[in-house]
Enzyme design. Structure first.
Site, PDB file in Angstrom:
ATOM      1  N   LYS A  22      27.010  31.484 -58.573  1.00  0.00           N
ATOM      2  CA  LYS A  22      26.173  30.966 -59.373  1.00  0.00           C
ATOM      3  C   LYS A  22      25.058  31.734 -59.357  1.00  0.00           C
ATOM      4  CE  LYS A  22      25.695  28.016 -62.836  1.00  0.00           C
ATOM      5  NZ  LYS A  22      23.930  27.887 -63.121  1.00  0.00           N
ATOM      6  N   ASN A  23      24.088  30.561 -58.937  1.00  0.00           N
ATOM      7  CA  ASN A  23      22.610  30.370 -58.738  1.00  0.00           C
ATOM      8  C   ASN A  23      22.112  31.685 -57.561  1.00  0.00           C
ATOM      9  OD1 ASN A  23      23.048  28.601 -60.959  1.00  0.00           O
ATOM     10  ND2 ASN A  23      21.971  27.131 -59.159  1.00  0.00           N
ATOM     11  N   CYS A 117      17.173  22.250 -73.411  1.00  0.00           N
ATOM     12  CA  CYS A 117      18.992  22.062 -73.104  1.00  0.00           C
ATOM     13  C   CYS A 117      19.083  20.557 -73.260  1.00  0.00           C
ATOM     14  CB  CYS A 117      19.931  23.071 -72.081  1.00  0.00           C
ATOM     15  SG  CYS A 117      19.155  22.996 -70.697  1.00  0.00           S
ATOM     16  N   ARG A 122      12.779  21.616 -69.440  1.00  0.00           N
ATOM     17  CA  ARG A 122      12.751  22.923 -68.987  1.00  0.00           C
ATOM     18  C   ARG A 122      11.925  23.725 -69.618  1.00  0.00           C
ATOM     19  NH1 ARG A 122      18.604  24.663 -67.669  1.00  0.00           N
ATOM     20  NH2 ARG A 122      18.108  24.694 -65.468  1.00  0.00           N
ATOM     21  N   ASP A 306      21.545  18.857 -59.175  1.00  0.00           N
ATOM     22  CA  ASP A 306      23.866  20.195 -59.214  1.00  0.00           C
ATOM     23  C   ASP A 306      24.376  19.013 -58.792  1.00  0.00           C
ATOM     24  OD1 ASP A 306      22.164  21.520 -60.840  1.00  0.00           O
ATOM     25  OD2 ASP A 306      22.770  23.692 -59.580  1.00  0.00           O
ATOM     26  N   ARG A 398      31.219  27.673 -67.054  1.00  0.00           N
ATOM     27  CA  ARG A 398      29.670  28.819 -66.657  1.00  0.00           C
ATOM     28  C   ARG A 398      29.370  28.881 -64.827  1.00  0.00           C
ATOM     29  NH1 ARG A 398      24.948  25.898 -68.180  1.00  0.00           N
ATOM     30  NH2 ARG A 398      23.721  27.766 -66.497  1.00  0.00           N
TER      31      ARG A 398
HETATM   32  C1  LIG Z   1      20.166  29.631 -62.111  1.00  0.00           C
HETATM   33  C2  LIG Z   1      19.669  29.409 -61.669  1.00  0.00           C
HETATM   34  O1  LIG Z   1      20.052  28.659 -60.177  1.00  0.00           O
HETATM   35  N1  LIG Z   1      19.789  27.603 -61.932  1.00  0.00           N
HETATM   36  C3  LIG Z   1      19.420  26.166 -61.248  1.00  0.00           C
HETATM   37  C4  LIG Z   1      17.580  26.367 -60.851  1.00  0.00           C
HETATM   38  O2  LIG Z   1      17.123  25.981 -62.876  1.00  0.00           O
HETATM   39  P1  LIG Z   1      15.719  26.389 -63.164  1.00  0.00           P
HETATM   40  O3  LIG Z   1      15.117  27.435 -62.122  1.00  0.00           O
HETATM   41  O4  LIG Z   1      15.786  26.409 -64.189  1.00  0.00           O
HETATM   42  O5  LIG Z   1      15.039  24.531 -62.422  1.00  0.00           O
HETATM   43  P2  LIG Z   1      13.396  24.534 -61.636  1.00  0.00           P
HETATM   44  O6  LIG Z   1      13.529  24.195 -60.777  1.00  0.00           O
HETATM   45  O7  LIG Z   1      12.852  26.163 -62.150  1.00  0.00           O
HETATM   46  O8  LIG Z   1      13.253  23.381 -62.303  1.00  0.00           O
HETATM   47  C5  LIG Z   1      12.721  22.231 -62.358  1.00  0.00           C
HETATM   48  C6  LIG Z   1      12.110  21.596 -62.564  1.00  0.00           C
HETATM   49  O9  LIG Z   1      10.923  22.093 -63.550  1.00  0.00           O
HETATM   50  C7  LIG Z   1      10.455  22.093 -63.915  1.00  0.00           C
HETATM   51  N2  LIG Z   1       9.978  23.292 -64.506  1.00  0.00           N
HETATM   52  C8  LIG Z   1      10.192  24.945 -63.991  1.00  0.00           C
HETATM   53  C9  LIG Z   1       9.707  25.983 -64.341  1.00  0.00           C
HETATM   54  C10 LIG Z   1       8.006  25.919 -64.987  1.00  0.00           C
HETATM   55  O10 LIG Z   1       7.525  27.003 -65.070  1.00  0.00           O
HETATM   56  N3  LIG Z   1       7.711  24.450 -65.330  1.00  0.00           N
HETATM   57  C11 LIG Z   1       8.279  23.955 -65.051  1.00  0.00           C
HETATM   58  O11 LIG Z   1       7.936  22.218 -65.429  1.00  0.00           O
HETATM   59  C12 LIG Z   1      11.742  21.704 -65.195  1.00  0.00           C
HETATM   60  O12 LIG Z   1      11.660  21.379 -66.604  1.00  0.00           O
HETATM   61  C13 LIG Z   1      12.557  20.487 -63.845  1.00  0.00           C
HETATM   62  O13 LIG Z   1      12.214  20.168 -64.884  1.00  0.00           O
HETATM   63  O14 LIG Z   1      17.230  25.155 -59.996  1.00  0.00           O
HETATM   64  C14 LIG Z   1      17.606  23.780 -60.527  1.00  0.00           C
HETATM   65  C15 LIG Z   1      16.971  23.221 -60.063  1.00  0.00           C
HETATM   66  O15 LIG Z   1      17.789  22.927 -58.879  1.00  0.00           O
HETATM   67  C16 LIG Z   1      18.935  23.438 -60.378  1.00  0.00           C
HETATM   68  O16 LIG Z   1      19.772  22.819 -61.277  1.00  0.00           O
HETATM   69  C17 LIG Z   1      19.286  25.074 -61.640  1.00  0.00           C
HETATM   70  O17 LIG Z   1      21.073  24.267 -61.189  1.00  0.00           O
HETATM   71  C1  LIG Z   2      21.972  23.384 -64.284  1.00  0.00           C
HETATM   72  C2  LIG Z   2      22.574  24.075 -64.186  1.00  0.00           C
HETATM   73  O1  LIG Z   2      22.877  25.715 -64.245  1.00  0.00           O
HETATM   74  P1  LIG Z   2      21.137  26.411 -64.591  1.00  0.00           P
HETATM   75  O2  LIG Z   2      20.511  26.427 -64.497  1.00  0.00           O
HETATM   76  O3  LIG Z   2      22.147  27.550 -65.056  1.00  0.00           O
HETATM   77  O4  LIG Z   2      21.392  25.491 -66.587  1.00  0.00           O
HETATM   78  C3  LIG Z   2      23.956  23.904 -62.893  1.00  0.00           C
HETATM   79  O5  LIG Z   2      24.019  24.827 -62.245  1.00  0.00           O
HETATM   80  O6  LIG Z   2      24.171  23.018 -63.217  1.00  0.00           O
END
Ligand SMILES: CC(=O)N[C@H]1[C@@H](OP(=O)(O)OP(=O)(O)OC[C@H]2O[C@@H](n3ccc(=O)[nH]c3=O)[C@H](O)[C@@H]2O)O[C@H](CO)[C@@H](O)[C@@H]1O
Ligand SMILES: C=C(OP(=O)(O)O)C(=O)O
Length: 435
Positions: A22-23, A117, A122, A306, A398
């Site tokens: 998925k990711n 969420c 996030r 995850d 999802r």
């Molecule tokens: C679709 C997808 O691939 N989802 C994955 C992706 O989510 P996602 O890409 O949203 O996760 P991030 O690595 O960006 O987020 C990690 C942390 O960084 C923080 N943050 C992130 C971006 C930003 O601009 N500012 C900030 O503060 C977030 O709030 C969080 O606390 O990576 C996460 C961390 O491995 C996984 O749990 C999710 O499953």
């Molecule tokens: C947190 C997850 O996904 P998403 O970033 O799409 O919410 C996940 O795959 O566990």
């Protein structure tokens, strides 16, 4: 509203096949928007609600998208529109991943603000910081983020405050069509980042260093459609490794890539689980007398957030005191209360949870609080006394394809029913009793 009903006590045995990740597929589909000529064909695409959502976003943006037999075809050669509205972003935060592609292709993107969420607030400040460094003007207002640039984006040196997966992906996509070279430091190293870089390079991009802490992207003028097969889903694979271990079963998880799962396997081995690497996957051979361990979630190659809730399910069955510390998301412990409903001896202490095991889990009605929590509660149901009913399955859908069917094929006593059919079952049960 659907429910999954599990009757605990069966050992799992057999083979289960992992889907495409998925990711990995969500950013790859977002990246297809960069191709101004030719079609992109993406293979090994899982049938998940998130994939339908990202496809809808692309259609809304005027791309031609088809999804059949595990293959997504995208023709993004027409002029694209600029806006991803809230109805999609609300359903799936990964919708923000179209922003980098749109900005690079159109010089303009307008994406609804994702908001928080169930696992944390996030923010996407690191994505925006990257776009601004490349010359974009970013404005936030009326529930939207709007980014625009005169002419092309410019290559830049960008240092991420945290190795954010989404920010790394969004900036990589934008930088692929920028003028000049972008050096992106302190980036995420997840296997999904490498998959996206491989896809971009097949489109004609020049991305080097994906999988390390620094990525260098030499911008090109045009990208074209290409063919790509998505990597196997390491989180789905890990979930089935835990399903096998928690039930003391013997299961081959076909398609699982050991290098993608090192931190999980190392921790499970510390607990006493025995694995065997086979040509086409990883087998859980045995898991007796599980021992407590401590875990801290970290960006890859650290222990993945995850897998945190599924691991909690396993640690509740281990002897001794275990601690899980969540460092990636500030609020990813909503499932703790649900485990407590199943008699789990688990309590939250700041950013950690402490568990005393082995817990004699009891079946209960529990609600999934996010998609991994949904899987974790079902895993606990596999070993709980009596019947576990898991609700809020929109989260499960999802991220997992046919989860209950796959577990049933391994020998679990599990079914998925609609609320209506449960009422009918209960009514006929009462009628039988009265007869
Ligand atoms: C679709 C997808 O691939 N989802 C994955 C992706 O989510 P996602 O890409 O949203 O996760 P991030 O690595 O960006 O987020 C990690 C942390 O960084 C923080 N943050 C992130 C971006 C930003 O601009 N500012 C900030 O503060 C977030 O709030 C969080 O606390 O990576 C996460 C961390 O491995 C996984 O749990 C999710 O499953
Ligand atoms: C947190 C997850 O996904 P998403 O970033 O799409 O919410 C996940 O795959 O566990």
């Amino acid at each position: 509203m659907d429910k999954i009903i599990v009757r605990g006590g069966k050992r799992l045995n057999g083979t289960v096949k992992v889907e495409g990740a998925k990711n990995a597929v969500l950013p790859v589909i977002a990246a297809t928007l960069l191709a101004s000529d030719g079609k992109s064909i993406i293979k090994s695409v899982p049938t998940l609600s998130d994939v339908y959502t990202i496809n809808e976003v692309l259609r809304y943006l005027n791309a031609d998208v088809h999804f059949e037999n595990g293959e997504v075809t995208v023709d993004a050669s027409r002029d694209l529109s600029v806006e991803a509205p809230f109805e999609y972003v609300r359903k799936m935060r990964a919708s923000v991943l179209v922003m980098g592609s749109l900005l690079a292709r159109n010089g303009h993107a307008r994406v609804a603000l994702p908001g928080g969420c169930a696992i944390g607030s996030r923010p996407i400040d690191q994505h925006l910081k990257g776009f601004e460094a490349m010359g974009a003007k970013v404005q936030v207002g009326n529930g939207f983020i709007e980014a625009s640039v005169e002419g092309r984006l410019q290559g830049a040196k960008i240092y991420l405050d945290f190795p954010s997966v989404g920010a790394t992906e969004n900036i990589m996509m934008a930088a692929s069509l920028a003028e000049g070279t972008t050096i992106l430091e302190n980036v995420a190293k997840e296997p999904e980042i490498v998959d996206l870089a491989n896809f971009l390079n097949k489109m004609g991009a020049k991305v080097r260093g994906a999988g390390t802490g620094t990525i260098r992207i030499e911008g090109v003028e045009v990208l074209h459609g290409t063919e790509h097969t998505i990597i196997p889903d390491r989180i789905e694979a890990g979930t089935f490794l835990i399903a096998a271990a928690i039930t003391g079963g013997n299961v081959l998880v076909q398609g699982a890539v050991p290098e993608h799962l090192s931190s999980l396997i190392a921790k499970m081995e510390e607990m006493g689980v025995i694995f065997k690497e086979e040509e086409d996957g990883i087998r859980v051979v045995s898991a007796e007398n599980l021992k407590a361990v401590d875990i801290k979630t970290m960006p890859h190659p650290g222990f993945p957030t995850d897998m945190q809730s599924q691991m909690m399910a396993l640690l509740l069955r281990a002897k001794g005191t275990s601690m899980i510390t969540e460092t990636v998301f500030e609020n990813r412990f909503m499932h703790v209360e649900e485990f407590r409903r199943m008699n789990g001896d688990v309590k939250i202490e700041g950013r950690s949870v402490v568990m005393n095991g082995p817990t004699n889990l009891q079946g209960a009605e529990v609600a999934a609080t996010d998609l991994r929590a949904a899987a974790a509660l079902i895993l606990s149901g596999l070993v709980a006394d009596g019947i576990t009913r898991v609700t809020e399955l929109k989260h499960l859908d999802r991220g997992y394809v046919n989860f209950h069917q796959k577990l049933a094929a391994l020998g679990a006593d599990i079914e998925r029913i609609t609320e209506e059919s449960e009422l009918t079952l209960t009514a006929s049960y009462v009628a039988d009793l009265n007869a």
